[in-house]
Design a protein around this motif. Sequence first.
Motif, PDB file in Angstrom:
ATOM      1  N   LYS A  39      85.476  82.760 115.698  1.00 48.13           N
ATOM      2  CA  LYS A  39      86.474  83.312 114.613  1.00 48.13           C
ATOM      3  C   LYS A  39      86.909  82.473 113.738  1.00 48.13           C
ATOM      4  O   LYS A  39      87.511  82.626 112.632  1.00 48.13           O
ATOM      5  CB  LYS A  39      87.416  83.902 115.492  1.00 48.13           C
ATOM      6  CG  LYS A  39      87.608  85.098 116.399  1.00 48.13           C
ATOM      7  CD  LYS A  39      88.618  85.489 117.191  1.00 48.13           C
ATOM      8  CE  LYS A  39      88.396  86.646 118.151  1.00 48.13           C
ATOM      9  NZ  LYS A  39      89.611  86.953 119.030  1.00 48.13           N
ATOM     10  N   THR A  40      86.640  81.351 113.878  1.00 48.15           N
ATOM     11  CA  THR A  40      87.114  79.969 112.612  1.00 48.15           C
ATOM     12  C   THR A  40      86.163  80.245 111.520  1.00 48.15           C
ATOM     13  O   THR A  40      86.497  79.749 110.605  1.00 48.15           O
ATOM     14  CB  THR A  40      87.155  78.667 113.454  1.00 48.15           C
ATOM     15  OG1 THR A  40      85.863  78.345 113.957  1.00 48.15           O
ATOM     16  CG2 THR A  40      88.033  78.612 114.629  1.00 48.15           C
ATOM     17  N   ARG A  41      84.882  80.743 111.884  1.00 46.11           N
ATOM     18  CA  ARG A  41      84.009  80.899 110.571  1.00 46.11           C
ATOM     19  C   ARG A  41      83.194  82.292 110.889  1.00 46.11           C
ATOM     20  O   ARG A  41      82.065  82.540 111.037  1.00 46.11           O
ATOM     21  CB  ARG A  41      82.690  79.942 110.797  1.00 46.11           C
ATOM     22  CG  ARG A  41      83.348  78.396 110.625  1.00 46.11           C
ATOM     23  CD  ARG A  41      82.457  77.262 110.484  1.00 46.11           C
ATOM     24  NE  ARG A  41      82.845  76.230 111.056  1.00 46.11           N
ATOM     25  CZ  ARG A  41      81.939  75.001 110.957  1.00 46.11           C
ATOM     26  NH1 ARG A  41      80.647  75.014 110.505  1.00 46.11           N
ATOM     27  NH2 ARG A  41      82.323  74.044 111.431  1.00 46.11           N
TER      28      ARG A  41
ATOM     29  N   GLU B 148      79.271  77.230 125.052  1.00 49.05           N
ATOM     30  CA  GLU B 148      79.316  77.512 126.386  1.00 49.05           C
ATOM     31  C   GLU B 148      78.759  78.973 126.709  1.00 49.05           C
ATOM     32  O   GLU B 148      78.101  79.381 127.780  1.00 49.05           O
ATOM     33  CB  GLU B 148      80.670  77.165 127.173  1.00 49.05           C
ATOM     34  CG  GLU B 148      80.570  77.293 128.655  1.00 49.05           C
ATOM     35  CD  GLU B 148      79.788  75.745 128.994  1.00 49.05           C
ATOM     36  OE1 GLU B 148      79.177  76.389 130.065  1.00 49.05           O
ATOM     37  OE2 GLU B 148      79.728  75.024 128.426  1.00 49.05           O
ATOM     38  N   GLY B 149      79.069  80.100 126.082  1.00 46.61           N
ATOM     39  CA  GLY B 149      78.441  81.301 126.186  1.00 46.61           C
ATOM     40  C   GLY B 149      77.209  81.373 125.934  1.00 46.61           C
ATOM     41  O   GLY B 149      76.283  82.098 126.881  1.00 46.61           O
ATOM     42  N   ALA B 150      76.527  80.482 124.878  1.00 46.22           N
ATOM     43  CA  ALA B 150      75.038  80.523 124.868  1.00 46.22           C
ATOM     44  C   ALA B 150      74.469  79.997 126.089  1.00 46.22           C
ATOM     45  O   ALA B 150      73.306  80.535 126.520  1.00 46.22           O
ATOM     46  CB  ALA B 150      74.850  79.765 123.487  1.00 46.22           C
TER      47      ALA B 150
ATOM     48  N   ASP C 100      87.071  82.487 120.125  1.00 49.95           N
ATOM     49  CA  ASP C 100      88.224  81.993 119.325  1.00 49.95           C
ATOM     50  C   ASP C 100      87.616  80.697 118.837  1.00 49.95           C
ATOM     51  O   ASP C 100      88.087  80.375 117.864  1.00 49.95           O
ATOM     52  CB  ASP C 100      89.554  81.526 120.351  1.00 49.95           C
ATOM     53  CG  ASP C 100      90.328  82.929 120.347  1.00 49.95           C
ATOM     54  OD1 ASP C 100      90.040  84.001 119.657  1.00 49.95           O
ATOM     55  OD2 ASP C 100      90.894  83.190 121.558  1.00 49.95           O
ATOM     56  N   HIS C 101      86.875  79.863 119.679  1.00 56.35           N
ATOM     57  CA  HIS C 101      86.412  78.377 119.062  1.00 56.35           C
ATOM     58  C   HIS C 101      84.950  78.362 119.383  1.00 56.35           C
ATOM     59  O   HIS C 101      84.400  78.924 120.016  1.00 56.35           O
ATOM     60  CB  HIS C 101      87.401  77.433 119.876  1.00 56.35           C
ATOM     61  CG  HIS C 101      88.651  77.488 119.696  1.00 56.35           C
ATOM     62  ND1 HIS C 101      89.531  77.400 118.496  1.00 56.35           N
ATOM     63  CD2 HIS C 101      89.751  78.074 120.452  1.00 56.35           C
ATOM     64  CE1 HIS C 101      90.700  77.407 118.381  1.00 56.35           C
ATOM     65  NE2 HIS C 101      90.927  77.992 119.700  1.00 56.35           N
TER      66      HIS C 101
END
Length: 292
Positions: free
Chosen positions: A190-192, A223-225, A216-217
Amino acid sequence: MQRVKTPSLNDLRAFEAVARLGTVRAAADEIAVTHGAVSRRIRNLADYIEVQLFESEGRGIRLTSQGEVLAGAVTDAFELIQEALAEIQAPEQAGPILLSCERSVAMRWLMPRLSNFQTQYPEADLHLSVGGGELDFTKDKASIALRRLDFAIDPHYQVDVLMLEKMGPVMTTSMLEAFESGDYIGLGSKTRPEAWRDWLVKHPDVPKPKEVRYFDHHFFMVEGAASGLGVALCPKVIAFDYVQDGRLIDLYGFKEDGTEYGLIYPKSMKMNEFTLALKSWLSQIAAEIDKL
């Protein structure tokens, strides 16, 4: 030359803030007084020196020629005072260092390496805080900051570029087939929020994701990847260790996006030996990323 009587310092401070910021309201916010108090201080100053300092311009105000002369002198004087205070208040002995770093960069790149710095400099009293974007060293109590340089830098701050920002898609090997067929979920931060769109415009040969899901970050995203949730469009500095140890692969490599990471600190700052050592150490470990 005859010595003139000096006006009130509070009046000069209010005048300098309005001259620099352009409006009474902005000056009032900066020096934490009311709009009316700033106006009174400027009137007091003008009456005291018997010179008109501002004149009307549309709905706003502008400096007169005499006001411009005084504004330049007062700004220079305040900067000299700030530099002198920074110098005489700087501790002679090595004190604590507070390094402010962007959250994802701190968690996925800096923290795993900080023990190496502590081993080399066991007497360094190093503390870490997280934060991003613009900063106020006085308010934040930071000694030095590591930031992605995508915002305007205060002219009183020094910036030492550490490394280029490079972006690229990363995934587990099990995600490769879905990625190549375009049957995959893109992971973004969400930051980009425009990162995937911009990447695909520049790299039309990359299979497009069927959808993009946002975290969010960046540290959540990468970590999701690694957990197989999708393909993350990730900064190299954050994905670096994942790729090096084989948890993730980067088919297209990491490409420059036109921004940089840098160290920011006040130009007037008197650095102790351990702050200088930290600057040098950060430059060394940043250079490792650009080599690979």
